[in-house]
Design a protein around this motif. Sequence first.
Motif, PDB file in Angstrom:
ATOM      1  N   ILE A  36      -1.948  -2.138   2.132  1.00  0.00           N
ATOM      2  CA  ILE A  36      -1.426  -2.160   0.814  1.00  0.00           C
ATOM      3  C   ILE A  36      -0.321  -2.542   0.307  1.00  0.00           C
ATOM      4  CG2 ILE A  36      -1.253  -0.269  -1.238  1.00  0.00           C
ATOM      5  CD1 ILE A  36      -3.116   1.516   0.662  1.00  0.00           C
ATOM      6  N   CYS A  37      -0.596  -3.758  -0.652  1.00  0.00           N
ATOM      7  CA  CYS A  37       0.505  -4.281  -0.759  1.00  0.00           C
ATOM      8  C   CYS A  37       1.352  -3.747  -2.329  1.00  0.00           C
ATOM      9  CB  CYS A  37       0.038  -5.530  -1.446  1.00  0.00           C
ATOM     10  SG  CYS A  37       1.319  -7.318  -1.951  1.00  0.00           S
ATOM     11  N   ASP A  38       2.401  -4.364  -3.172  1.00  0.00           N
ATOM     12  CA  ASP A  38       2.660  -3.846  -4.318  1.00  0.00           C
ATOM     13  C   ASP A  38       2.050  -4.504  -5.484  1.00  0.00           C
ATOM     14  OD1 ASP A  38       4.466  -2.304  -3.220  1.00  0.00           O
ATOM     15  OD2 ASP A  38       6.755  -3.255  -3.562  1.00  0.00           O
ATOM     16  N   GLY A  55      -7.425  -5.257  -2.268  1.00  0.00           N
ATOM     17  CA  GLY A  55      -7.058  -6.014  -1.406  1.00  0.00           C
ATOM     18  C   GLY A  55      -6.943  -7.252  -0.729  1.00  0.00           C
ATOM     19  N   HIS A  56      -5.586  -7.678  -0.019  1.00  0.00           N
ATOM     20  CA  HIS A  56      -5.673  -9.511   0.210  1.00  0.00           C
ATOM     21  C   HIS A  56      -4.925  -9.478   1.458  1.00  0.00           C
ATOM     22  CE1 HIS A  56      -2.127  -8.527  -2.083  1.00  0.00           C
ATOM     23  NE2 HIS A  56      -1.728  -9.866  -1.512  1.00  0.00           N
ATOM     24  N   GLU A  57      -4.579  -7.989   2.264  1.00  0.00           N
ATOM     25  CA  GLU A  57      -3.859  -8.562   3.559  1.00  0.00           C
ATOM     26  C   GLU A  57      -4.624  -7.665   4.393  1.00  0.00           C
ATOM     27  OE1 GLU A  57       0.025  -6.117   3.101  1.00  0.00           O
ATOM     28  OE2 GLU A  57       0.639  -8.030   1.182  1.00  0.00           O
ATOM     29  N   PHE A  58      -5.071  -8.440   5.544  1.00  0.00           N
ATOM     30  CA  PHE A  58      -5.843  -8.059   6.341  1.00  0.00           C
ATOM     31  C   PHE A  58      -6.149  -8.569   7.596  1.00  0.00           C
ATOM     32  CE2 PHE A  58      -9.803 -11.585   6.944  1.00  0.00           C
ATOM     33  CZ  PHE A  58      -9.385 -11.910   5.421  1.00  0.00           C
ATOM     34  N   THR A 137       0.517 -11.152   8.146  1.00  0.00           N
ATOM     35  CA  THR A 137       0.601 -12.267   7.919  1.00  0.00           C
ATOM     36  C   THR A 137       1.093 -13.055   6.521  1.00  0.00           C
ATOM     37  OG1 THR A 137      -0.416 -12.565   9.688  1.00  0.00           O
ATOM     38  CG2 THR A 137      -0.248 -15.055   8.451  1.00  0.00           C
ATOM     39  N   GLU A 138       0.054 -12.600   5.783  1.00  0.00           N
ATOM     40  CA  GLU A 138      -0.310 -12.708   4.209  1.00  0.00           C
ATOM     41  C   GLU A 138       1.097 -12.564   3.771  1.00  0.00           C
ATOM     42  OE1 GLU A 138       0.420 -12.148  -0.287  1.00  0.00           O
ATOM     43  OE2 GLU A 138       0.361 -10.859   1.722  1.00  0.00           O
ATOM     44  N   PRO A 139       2.013 -11.387   3.284  1.00  0.00           N
ATOM     45  CA  PRO A 139       3.042 -10.843   3.009  1.00  0.00           C
ATOM     46  C   PRO A 139       4.737 -11.962   4.112  1.00  0.00           C
ATOM     47  CG  PRO A 139       3.078  -9.218   4.073  1.00  0.00           C
ATOM     48  CD  PRO A 139       1.268  -9.732   4.128  1.00  0.00           C
TER      49      PRO A 139
HETATM   50 ZN   LIG Z   1       0.550  -9.077  -0.323  1.00  0.00          ZN
END
Ligand SMILES: [Zn+2]
Length: 316
Positions: A36-38, A55-58, A137-139
Motif C-alpha cells: 500500500i502506497c501513499d 494498487g500498483h506495488e506487487f 521494486t516500484e517505490p
Molecule cells: Zn507506489
Amino acid sequence: VRALTFEEGIAKLQEDMPEPTRGPQQAIVRPVVMGICDTDLQIMQGYSGFSGVLGHEFVGVVVDGPQEWMGQRVVADINFACGACPTCLAGDVHHCPQRTVMGIVQAHGAFAERVAVPVSNLLRVPDHVSDQDAVFTEPLAAAFEILEQVNIDDSMTTLVIGDGKLGSLCAQVLATTGATVVLWGHHQHKIDRIAKRGIQGALEPTWTGRPFDVVVEATGSKAGLQAAINAVRPRGTVVLKSTVAGAHELSLAPIVIDELRLVGSRCGPFDKALAALSDGDIDVASLIDAVYPLSDGLKALDHARRSGVMKVLLRC
Ligand SMILES: [Zn+2]
Ligand SMILES: [Zn+2]
C-alpha cells in the motif's frame, strides 16, 4: 475474483469482480504480495479521479501468457505505454501521452487475485530476492529516478525531507553514491530505522554549515516544498517527489534569485531497483509495519492511513 476497489468515492472489498481478460501482448499475473502506497491513499482522497481495482506495488506469478513467462515470479513497470507514439518511439515510455497506469490511471491495479499486465512491462525477480523485498521494486525505482536526473557524487551534501516510506528509500539510494545524506523527519523511531545505513537523522532543521547541494522533498505535504527551498544552496537542486493533491502557494522569487533547479521526479528504472535489492544494497525489511491478507484489505488501508505508519503489505 476478489479485489480491493475504489468506486464512487468508496473503497470496497469485492468478491465477484470479473476475471481479467488478457490482450494479445498481455499476461495474467497472480499477485502474491502487494504494497500500500501513499498514492493509493491519495487516490481515495480524489487524486487522479481513479475508479477500479487499487494498487500498483506487487510481486506475483504469471499464470497465463506467453510460454516463456509462465510460472515466472515477476514485478512490473506500472506505466502501460502505447509503444507506437512519437514519445514511445523516442524511448520515453514513462511519458507516453496515451499511457494508462496500473491502479492509478484507467487500468485495474494489483490488489486483486489476478491482474492483466503488458508482457513488455514484466521483469523477472531473482530467486534469492524474497517476495517481501521484491514488492518494494516500484517505490525503490521511483527513488532511483533521482540518480537518473541529477548527478550526485561523494563530494556532495544531500538532504531528504520526509521520513516516510519514500523518503527512507530516497535517503538510502542517495547513500549508495557516497554523498553525505541527512534525513529530516518528525519521527525518531522512523529515523532510527535507517540511520544505521550511514544516514544522519535530524528531527529539527539544525544542520550547520553550508546549505545542501541537493534537497529531495518527500514529505507528502504542502509545507515540504518551502522547507526544501529554504535548505538548498544557491544554484542547488530541489527534487520534488510528493504528488500531493491540491495547489501550492509559495513565492517563486527565491528560485530566481538563488538560481535553483527544480526537478519533478516520478517513476524510475525498475531494473536498477531490482538489481539493488538483489545486491542487498537497500534495507526494505525494516520499513514493513504490518502484513494483512487481501480479505482484510479494508483494515489494511485503515492501518496504512494511521500517522507514523510505514509500509503495510497485503498477501494473497
Ligand atoms: Zn507506489
Ligand atoms: Zn506512446
